[in-house]
Scaffold this motif. Sequence first.
Motif, PDB file in Angstrom:
ATOM      1  N   GLN A 147       0.834  -1.191   0.000  1.00  0.00           N
ATOM      2  CA  GLN A 147       0.000   0.000   0.000  1.00  0.00           C
ATOM      3  C   GLN A 147       0.864   1.234   0.000  1.00  0.00           C
ATOM      4  N   CYS A 148       0.371   2.267  -0.628  1.00  0.00           N
ATOM      5  CA  CYS A 148       1.107   3.523  -0.718  1.00  0.00           C
ATOM      6  C   CYS A 148       0.162   4.698  -0.463  1.00  0.00           C
ATOM      7  N   TRP A 180      -0.539   8.713  -1.489  1.00  0.00           N
ATOM      8  CA  TRP A 180      -0.277   9.567  -2.648  1.00  0.00           C
ATOM      9  C   TRP A 180      -0.248  11.020  -2.190  1.00  0.00           C
ATOM     10  N   TYR A 229       1.520  13.889  -8.911  1.00  0.00           N
ATOM     11  CA  TYR A 229       1.541  13.190  -7.625  1.00  0.00           C
ATOM     12  C   TYR A 229       2.713  12.217  -7.578  1.00  0.00           C
ATOM     13  N   GLN A 237       4.033   8.631  -5.013  1.00  0.00           N
ATOM     14  CA  GLN A 237       3.647   7.650  -4.001  1.00  0.00           C
ATOM     15  C   GLN A 237       4.740   7.532  -2.946  1.00  0.00           C
ATOM     16  N   CYS A 293       5.543   4.650  -0.107  1.00  0.00           N
ATOM     17  CA  CYS A 293       5.112   3.317   0.316  1.00  0.00           C
ATOM     18  C   CYS A 293       5.740   2.878   1.630  1.00  0.00           C
TER      19      CYS A 293
END
Length: 86
Positions: free
Chosen positions: A1-2, A4, A15, A17, A19
């Motif tokens: 999952q990350c 943003w 954008y 990410q 993580c």
Amino acid sequence: QCAWFHNELNRGGRYFQVCDSGSFPAAWAKLASSITVPKKMTVIAYKQADYQGESKTFTEGIWNLDGTWNNAIVSVKIKIEGQMTS
């Protein structure tokens, strides 16, 4: 999952990410205007490098950064819940 991080409000613009803790790119320091945090994640944002200075915690949702937090984030820590819930 990350998580943003967006350079405009309401998830707009460019954008990137993040993580895990420590992966906040220096080129994006002080450019984030909104954050999207997925389920079971907590983002702790800091106004200085190396997790120093004032911090703010963001949980699941879409966050527009206002006031002194708009374009202020320099480093972040990511926490992901270890257990699945039903």
